[in-house]
Design a protein around this motif. Sequence first.
Motif, PDB file in Angstrom:
ATOM      1  N   TRP A 281      40.313 -44.838   2.753  1.00 56.96           N
ATOM      2  CA  TRP A 281      38.844 -45.349   1.483  1.00 56.96           C
ATOM      3  C   TRP A 281      37.845 -44.309   2.246  1.00 56.96           C
ATOM      4  O   TRP A 281      37.828 -44.050   3.230  1.00 56.96           O
ATOM      5  N   ASP A 282      36.903 -43.281   1.129  1.00 54.98           N
ATOM      6  CA  ASP A 282      35.574 -43.190   1.802  1.00 54.98           C
ATOM      7  C   ASP A 282      34.336 -43.555   2.282  1.00 54.98           C
ATOM      8  O   ASP A 282      33.899 -43.475   3.771  1.00 54.98           O
ATOM      9  N   SER A 283      33.840 -45.136   1.545  1.00 49.54           N
ATOM     10  CA  SER A 283      33.201 -45.839   1.571  1.00 49.54           C
ATOM     11  C   SER A 283      33.484 -46.317   2.450  1.00 49.54           C
ATOM     12  O   SER A 283      32.610 -47.650   2.483  1.00 49.54           O
ATOM     13  N   PHE A 284      34.668 -47.769   2.843  1.00 51.21           N
ATOM     14  CA  PHE A 284      34.745 -48.701   3.115  1.00 51.21           C
ATOM     15  C   PHE A 284      35.615 -48.602   5.142  1.00 51.21           C
ATOM     16  O   PHE A 284      37.022 -48.203   4.396  1.00 51.21           O
ATOM     17  N   TYR A 285      35.484 -48.975   5.404  1.00 50.07           N
ATOM     18  CA  TYR A 285      36.664 -48.990   7.174  1.00 50.07           C
ATOM     19  C   TYR A 285      38.221 -50.365   6.700  1.00 50.07           C
ATOM     20  O   TYR A 285      37.471 -50.936   5.366  1.00 50.07           O
ATOM     21  N   ASN A 286      39.298 -50.007   6.142  1.00 46.27           N
ATOM     22  CA  ASN A 286      40.658 -50.044   6.119  1.00 46.27           C
ATOM     23  C   ASN A 286      39.632 -51.920   6.778  1.00 46.27           C
ATOM     24  O   ASN A 286      40.227 -52.978   5.943  1.00 46.27           O
ATOM     25  N   TYR A 287      39.005 -52.375   8.087  1.00 40.72           N
ATOM     26  CA  TYR A 287      39.435 -53.853   7.945  1.00 40.72           C
ATOM     27  C   TYR A 287      38.499 -54.574   6.982  1.00 40.72           C
ATOM     28  O   TYR A 287      38.324 -55.421   6.816  1.00 40.72           O
ATOM     29  N   GLU A 288      37.451 -53.596   6.534  1.00 40.79           N
ATOM     30  CA  GLU A 288      36.598 -53.672   5.886  1.00 40.79           C
ATOM     31  C   GLU A 288      36.986 -53.814   3.550  1.00 40.79           C
ATOM     32  O   GLU A 288      36.514 -55.079   3.239  1.00 40.79           O
ATOM     33  N   LEU A 289      37.828 -52.793   3.757  1.00 36.59           N
ATOM     34  CA  LEU A 289      38.163 -53.250   2.505  1.00 36.59           C
ATOM     35  C   LEU A 289      39.870 -52.962   2.868  1.00 36.59           C
ATOM     36  O   LEU A 289      40.267 -51.450   2.332  1.00 36.59           O
ATOM     37  N   PRO A 290      40.936 -53.972   2.793  1.00 38.64           N
ATOM     38  CA  PRO A 290      42.232 -53.521   3.312  1.00 38.64           C
ATOM     39  C   PRO A 290      42.664 -52.503   1.952  1.00 38.64           C
ATOM     40  O   PRO A 290      43.025 -52.455   1.229  1.00 38.64           O
ATOM     41  N   LEU A 291      44.012 -51.810   2.719  1.00 37.64           N
ATOM     42  CA  LEU A 291      44.187 -50.595   1.937  1.00 37.64           C
ATOM     43  C   LEU A 291      45.948 -50.990   1.719  1.00 37.64           C
ATOM     44  O   LEU A 291      46.261 -49.846   2.670  1.00 37.64           O
ATOM     45  N   PRO A 292      46.193 -50.690   0.677  1.00 37.01           N
ATOM     46  CA  PRO A 292      47.744 -52.085   0.953  1.00 37.01           C
ATOM     47  C   PRO A 292      48.346 -50.259   0.265  1.00 37.01           C
ATOM     48  O   PRO A 292      49.892 -50.319   1.547  1.00 37.01           O
ATOM     49  N   ASP A 293      47.922 -48.841  -0.128  1.00 33.71           N
ATOM     50  CA  ASP A 293      48.835 -48.175  -0.462  1.00 33.71           C
ATOM     51  C   ASP A 293      48.880 -47.270   1.051  1.00 33.71           C
ATOM     52  O   ASP A 293      49.325 -45.441   0.809  1.00 33.71           O
ATOM     53  N   GLU A 294      48.442 -47.459   2.070  1.00 27.03           N
ATOM     54  CA  GLU A 294      48.430 -46.522   3.015  1.00 27.03           C
ATOM     55  C   GLU A 294      49.801 -45.874   3.672  1.00 27.03           C
ATOM     56  O   GLU A 294      49.396 -45.073   3.905  1.00 27.03           O
ATOM     57  N   ASP A 295      50.574 -46.615   3.978  1.00 25.70           N
ATOM     58  CA  ASP A 295      52.041 -45.820   3.368  1.00 25.70           C
ATOM     59  C   ASP A 295      52.465 -45.197   3.248  1.00 25.70           C
ATOM     60  O   ASP A 295      52.902 -44.027   3.241  1.00 25.70           O
ATOM     61  N   PHE A 296      51.597 -44.866   1.576  1.00 23.91           N
ATOM     62  CA  PHE A 296      52.191 -44.157   0.722  1.00 23.91           C
ATOM     63  C   PHE A 296      51.474 -43.171   0.907  1.00 23.91           C
ATOM     64  O   PHE A 296      51.641 -41.728   0.884  1.00 23.91           O
ATOM     65  N   PHE A 297      50.207 -43.111   0.821  1.00 21.93           N
ATOM     66  CA  PHE A 297      48.689 -42.260   1.825  1.00 21.93           C
ATOM     67  C   PHE A 297      49.521 -40.811   2.532  1.00 21.93           C
ATOM     68  O   PHE A 297      49.006 -40.115   2.542  1.00 21.93           O
ATOM     69  N   VAL A 298      49.985 -41.506   3.466  1.00 21.82           N
ATOM     70  CA  VAL A 298      50.402 -41.268   4.705  1.00 21.82           C
ATOM     71  C   VAL A 298      51.917 -40.521   4.583  1.00 21.82           C
ATOM     72  O   VAL A 298      51.778 -39.209   5.384  1.00 21.82           O
ATOM     73  N   GLU A 299      52.489 -40.831   4.009  1.00 23.68           N
ATOM     74  CA  GLU A 299      54.038 -40.373   3.700  1.00 23.68           C
ATOM     75  C   GLU A 299      53.389 -39.202   2.723  1.00 23.68           C
ATOM     76  O   GLU A 299      54.179 -37.789   3.226  1.00 23.68           O
ATOM     77  N   ILE A 300      52.805 -39.205   1.384  1.00 24.32           N
ATOM     78  CA  ILE A 300      52.194 -38.077   0.550  1.00 24.32           C
ATOM     79  C   ILE A 300      51.184 -36.397   1.710  1.00 24.32           C
ATOM     80  O   ILE A 300      51.675 -35.469   1.744  1.00 24.32           O
ATOM     81  N   CYS A 301      50.258 -37.509   2.706  1.00 25.73           N
ATOM     82  CA  CYS A 301      49.672 -36.209   3.185  1.00 25.73           C
ATOM     83  C   CYS A 301      50.884 -35.369   4.306  1.00 25.73           C
ATOM     84  O   CYS A 301      50.782 -34.171   4.807  1.00 25.73           O
ATOM     85  N   GLN A 302      51.083 -36.568   5.086  1.00 21.97           N
ATOM     86  CA  GLN A 302      52.291 -36.001   6.370  1.00 21.97           C
ATOM     87  C   GLN A 302      53.580 -35.159   5.341  1.00 21.97           C
ATOM     88  O   GLN A 302      54.035 -34.494   5.859  1.00 21.97           O
TER      89      GLN A 302
END
Length: 555
Positions: A281-302
């Motif tokens: 997220w741009d407007s929240f830290y992960n601890y404020e609004l957990p991002l379930p799709d982070e693995d996917f985002f990291v994979e496509i960015c990498q």
Amino acid sequence: MKKIIVIAALLFLFFYGHAQDYKILLQTPDLKTIAEISKLVSIDHINKDSIVAFANQEEYNNFKSLNIKHSVISLDFKKQNKSKSTDNFVAQNQEDLKNYTKYPSYQLYLQIMEDFAKQNSDICKLVTIGQSVEGRQILALKISDNVDIDEASEPEFFYSSSMHGDEICGYVLMLKLIDYIIKNYNNNTQIYNLVNNAQIYINPLANPDGTYAGGDDNVSNSTRYNANNIDLNRNFPTIDKTLAKQSLQPETQAMIDFAQNHRFSLSANLHGGDEVLNYPWDSFYNYELPLPDEDFFVEICQNYIDTARTIDPTYMKTVSENGYIFGSEWYKVTGGRQDYMNFYHRCKEITIELSRQKVLDTAKIENYWQKNQQSLINFASQCLQGVKGKVTDIYGKELEASIIIGCADNEYSHTFSRDSGFYFRPLPQGKFFLIYAVADGYQTDSATITTIKDSLITLNFCLQPGQSDEPICAANEIQKDLTEFSTFFSNGKITIKSPTIINNCQLITTDGKIVYQISPQKENFDIPVYNLKTGIYIVRALCGEKKYTRKIFVK
């Protein structure tokens, strides 16, 4: 890289209508203060020891309330921005634009987009997203094998560039990408597969008034903001509804309508001013609004970075060594399109910062194209990885259903089937998933898959009439919340049920407008929707300390 102790930002006072009124010099001691600054002005980018930010007059007045020491430098751009002289960065005709190593004039841009569609009508169609404040066209080119048909069984993908009008590396790279796809459709297996199995939309220029603020033949005097002096990437409906400082701009409303009329499963928003991939997220830290799709985002960015660095091993290292970053860990942005697309439309969107130089020297355009060419193709191809399918009942009726990843999704991350019953969900490759289909009035069904690289696994659901049971995962409390709060649309009303007292409830359109609000102070109640237009709405409720969000289809 955003964790900076001392920050400086330059603010320049401009004197013409399109100008961002201020660029500022300031110091701030901590990230919390940076976040407060970001709510009031538009942070452009962060260097190791400084921030560059923009502000219109109203934003600057609000910024001064923070009482942060700063200085103002003014530059008079009035004369050159009113000049009608031809910019030597700008091509005036097709020959001058050969190989897309210059930026087109506005009229030439219109002609190029029309020619793409007319000369390749078998796979290309020109689409008008909307108009800018000054009446310039916001265009997209649709590329698909059955381009005149909305193929519900195919995923939709979206590239959009230059919503900041002075960040135009992506503008010309998107023109080169369209040209490349067209020329290689019949001789490149990856492109052939992408065009035949997806619906691709490419919007090279999202803020034409900003880009051509100096005139239709000038990009050197382009500006970040639109003609109303508003930052479009701070103008979208927010997740928590805390920001309402500006009315929706015509360019923003056009993008909102465009997104609502499509079901994009994956998209990217192209910018400049730095070199990094930024994911929600741009407007929240992960601890404020957990991002379930982070693995996917990291994979496509990498994957994007790895491919680009085969051409230039030093590319995209100015912000983060690995080339990508969780948005708010760089700096917080409120009202950005990335969070809007992910939250309201469940479209997996990232931001691609292509070049540190905003108006990239024309001599460098080809170099940046070579760095990004294959990465851009690969990223678009990610919409063909994950799971797809159709949800029907036992009689073949197509259903609108929630598609939920067990023990992972929460109320703001799961996706939905289309009106035609089709759904698409990009997922990381080579992983096991338990997937639920949940529809009001039907028994919940589930199945398991293991994703395959570069493949869309087909998983159809046939639901039995009955009581829907929200999926339960004891290991995930957020997932458990799905069983505690429910919405059901029937006979012109939405029935809300909760195990605890509902203190406040809102019904919100996908463009962020509150159409109904109530403080029921009870566990169950109905919201009348007889007078609402058919479409998608967000139900948001506060029950004690718990917040719930549901997406509902009103017919």
